[in-house]
Enzyme design. Structure first.
Site, PDB file in Angstrom:
ATOM      1  N   ASP A  63       0.797  -0.868  -0.290  1.00  0.00           N
ATOM      2  CA  ASP A  63      -0.531   0.001   0.224  1.00  0.00           C
ATOM      3  C   ASP A  63       0.716   1.403   0.504  1.00  0.00           C
ATOM      4  O   ASP A  63       0.182   2.178  -0.907  1.00  0.00           O
ATOM      5  CB  ASP A  63      -0.559   0.012   1.265  1.00  0.00           C
ATOM      6  CG  ASP A  63      -1.612   1.362   0.865  1.00  0.00           C
ATOM      7  OD1 ASP A  63      -2.443   1.387  -0.049  1.00  0.00           O
ATOM      8  OD2 ASP A  63      -2.475   1.412   2.434  1.00  0.00           O
ATOM      9  N   ARG A 114     -10.821  10.356 -11.464  1.00  0.00           N
ATOM     10  CA  ARG A 114      -9.701  11.097 -10.552  1.00  0.00           C
ATOM     11  C   ARG A 114      -8.951   9.828  -9.810  1.00  0.00           C
ATOM     12  O   ARG A 114      -8.742   9.190  -8.514  1.00  0.00           O
ATOM     13  CB  ARG A 114     -10.622  11.710  -9.534  1.00  0.00           C
ATOM     14  CG  ARG A 114     -10.657  13.204  -9.577  1.00  0.00           C
ATOM     15  CD  ARG A 114     -11.653  13.401  -8.587  1.00  0.00           C
ATOM     16  NE  ARG A 114     -10.905  13.905  -6.870  1.00  0.00           N
ATOM     17  CZ  ARG A 114     -11.755  13.319  -5.572  1.00  0.00           C
ATOM     18  NH1 ARG A 114     -13.479  13.053  -6.131  1.00  0.00           N
ATOM     19  NH2 ARG A 114     -10.885  13.269  -5.012  1.00  0.00           N
ATOM     20  N   LYS A 115      -9.395   8.392 -10.443  1.00  0.00           N
ATOM     21  CA  LYS A 115      -9.017   7.150 -10.299  1.00  0.00           C
ATOM     22  C   LYS A 115      -7.895   6.454 -10.838  1.00  0.00           C
ATOM     23  O   LYS A 115      -7.394   6.761 -12.134  1.00  0.00           O
ATOM     24  CB  LYS A 115      -9.893   6.409 -10.483  1.00  0.00           C
ATOM     25  CG  LYS A 115     -11.284   6.684  -9.958  1.00  0.00           C
ATOM     26  CD  LYS A 115     -12.398   5.380 -10.153  1.00  0.00           C
ATOM     27  CE  LYS A 115     -13.886   5.609  -9.870  1.00  0.00           C
ATOM     28  NZ  LYS A 115     -14.758   4.951  -9.551  1.00  0.00           N
TER      29      LYS A 115
END
Length: 256
Positions: free
Chosen positions: A154, A199-200
């Site tokens: 992550d 926006r992804k």
């Protein structure tokens, strides 16, 4: 949109000249200078990790790769500016708590937790994260905890998305564990940007052994931009943009 972007940038950055021979100064840059960069060799690093680090530092000499610094703390001022720029209202965290808080992957003593260094290639558009997992990251006896690997995935995917687009937060993370990774062994995370939809940002990676013969884990992530200002619109090099996004990113503010 650009005016809104400029309004957010103006109180936080002062740029001098142009990229290439330019210097970009954050209003908080003096604080960064006094902090310890954890993405540099330590006595707790294994021989394999140090050798890999030296190999990538060689690649940095011609400018094709860049080492990304990594620090351990937020400042109260950074926290306040981040929330002001990207969130409406206040977040119920006391200032004294923020001043004592540490970035999770950098909160362990040397050699006991996460030891890692990231390198960014603008031409190849990817990050390579070199790491070893310490004794306090054990899951089943003798192997790294799966959650520790997820944390590094992550963190690394977030950094890639941040350099590609701007300040981000994780919207989705999918992990496939292929094989358990031995405790204190050295691994290599390779990332790639798969696509951008509004926006992804969709990013993916895998964790391999040093000899590239073993794949331990694969991961894909969807990161959501917190600002419509893209790195490309700022005309900044990765290092300059990196200095800026550290002010904002909640996962990796002055970290990496």
């Amino acid at each position: 949109m650009l005016r809104s972007c400029a309004a957010r940038l103006r109180p936080l950055l002062v740029a001098h000249g142009r990229p290439g021979g330019a210097r970009l100064t954050s209003t908080f840059s003096f604080e960064e200078v006094t902090q310890k960069d954890h993405a540099l060799p330590k006595p707790s690093w294994s021989k394999d990790l140090r050798l890999l680090f030296d190999q990538f530092m060689k690649k940095c000499e011609d400018g094709s790769w860049e080492r990304l610094p990594s620090y351990s703390r937020h400042s109260v001022q950074r926290f306040q500016n981040f929330t002001k720029a990207f969130f409406s209202g206040s977040i119920p965290v006391k200032e004294e708590q923020i001043s004592q808080a540490k970035f999770f992957p950098r909160s362990f003593e040397d050699g006991l937790g996460f030891e890692y260094a990231m390198f960014w290639s603008k031409d190849e558009k990817r990050i390579v994260c070199l790491f070893q997992g310490g004794l306090y990251l054990q899951g089943i006896p003798g192997f790294l905890h799966g959650g520790a690997l997820v944390t590094l995935i992550d963190t690394t995917l977030g950094m890639h998305a941040m350099l590609a687009g701007g300040a981000v937060m994780t919207a989705n993370l999918s992990i496939n564990f292929k094989r358990p990774m031995p405790l204190c062994s050295v691994g290599v995370i390779n990332t790639q940007l798969d696509k951008i939809e509004g926006r992804k940002l969709f990013v993916s990676c895998n964790i391999q052994s040093v000899d590239e013969k073993t794949v331990y884990t694969e991961g894909t992530g969807k990161k959501l931009l917190l600002s419509s200002c893209l790195a490309s619109s700022l005309s900044l090099s990765p290092s300059f943009f990196f200095s800026f996004v550290l002010v904002y990113n909640p996962h990796m503010p002055i970290n990496f």
